[in-house]
Design an enzyme around this catalytic site. Structure first.
Site, mmCIF file in Angstrom:
data_model
loop_
_atom_site.group_PDB
_atom_site.id
_atom_site.type_symbol
_atom_site.label_atom_id
_atom_site.label_comp_id
_atom_site.label_asym_id
_atom_site.label_seq_id
_atom_site.Cartn_x
_atom_site.Cartn_y
_atom_site.Cartn_z
ATOM 1 N N GLY A 56 -109.004 18.559 -37.954
ATOM 2 C CA GLY A 56 -108.474 17.559 -37.033
ATOM 3 C C GLY A 56 -106.966 17.439 -36.954
ATOM 4 C CG ASP A 114 -113.223 5.412 -39.683
ATOM 5 O OD1 ASP A 114 -112.993 4.245 -39.373
ATOM 6 O OD2 ASP A 114 -114.339 5.936 -39.479
ATOM 7 N NE ARG A 176 -112.167 20.495 -33.664
ATOM 8 C CZ ARG A 176 -112.317 19.650 -34.674
ATOM 9 N NH1 ARG A 176 -111.369 18.798 -34.971
ATOM 10 N NH2 ARG A 176 -113.422 19.641 -35.394
#
Ligand code: 5GP
Length: 188
Positions: A56, A114, A176
């Site tokens: 990511g 998160d 992405r």
């Protein structure tokens, strides 16, 4: 909005979902300038090794490191969360670092925090290898969902509890390559 090539292969439904930027390319690049100036000041004269967490963080990592004005080495950790990561934070290491980090000043560069469990796990794993220092730079901070108390040294943007795609972040390995951040509403 004019359709960009990034959206061409998407279904009409997916296009609608992601064609509206939540954070635009310009906003992202402006924030990266600010972050990199701060990091450059902090790492003057240090043995900086920037560690990108794949997959990511690849886009944020590339933009950030090219804007940082001090010498550095780079390395990558390729990891994924298990389903059970929700509680344990245990992750699968697909590819470990190539460098020995002992005595180096590590800057961990992550896409999004998160619950914080993934980063907490990685941080503890790397601290066992005895770096001189370890700091964390997260592009996005989803603070309302935090479970693990992991300190972030540099944060791009604080965001609400929404599922985000684009600029390296995926849904099912899609989206992405969007050059901006969009909120993705998973239809039930
Ligand atoms: P954690 O809950 O352990 O802090 O986050 C684990 C990983 O879940 C993050 O590194 C990221 O890859 C993924 N993740 C968390 N929130 C989001 C989100 O809103 N969008 C996407 N694409 N991935 C997320």
């Amino acid at each position: 909005m004019v359709e960009s090539f990034h959206l061409k292969s998407l279904s009409e439904e997916d296009k609608l979902i992601v064609s509206k930027p939540f954070l635009s390319t310009e906003q992202i690049q402006q924030r990266i300038k600010e972050l990199s100036a701060e990091i450059s000041r902090d790492y003057e004269g240090k043995k900086l090794l920037s560690v990108g967490i794949l997959r990511g963080a690849f886009m944020f990592f590339a933009d950030l490191v090219r804007s940082i004005q001090v010498p550095m080495e780079v390395d990558f950790l390729n990891v994924s969360s298990y389903v059970k990561a929700e509680t344990s934070g245990e992750i699968k290491i697909h590819t470990d670092l190539r460098e020995n980090i002992r005595g180096k000043d590590i800057l961990l560069i992550e896409d999004i925090v998160d619950t914080g469990l993934t980063l907490n796990y990685i941080k503890n794993m790397l601290l066992e290898r005895q770096p001189a220092s370890l700091r964390i730079c997260a592009f996005l901070d989803k603070k309302p969902r935090r479970k693990a108390d992991v300190a972030l040294d540099y944060v791009g943007f604080e965001i609400p509890d929404e599922y985000i795609v684009g600029y390296g972040l995926d849904y099912d390995n899609k989206f992405r390559n969007l050059p901006y951040i969009a909120i993705f509403k998973k239809s039930l």
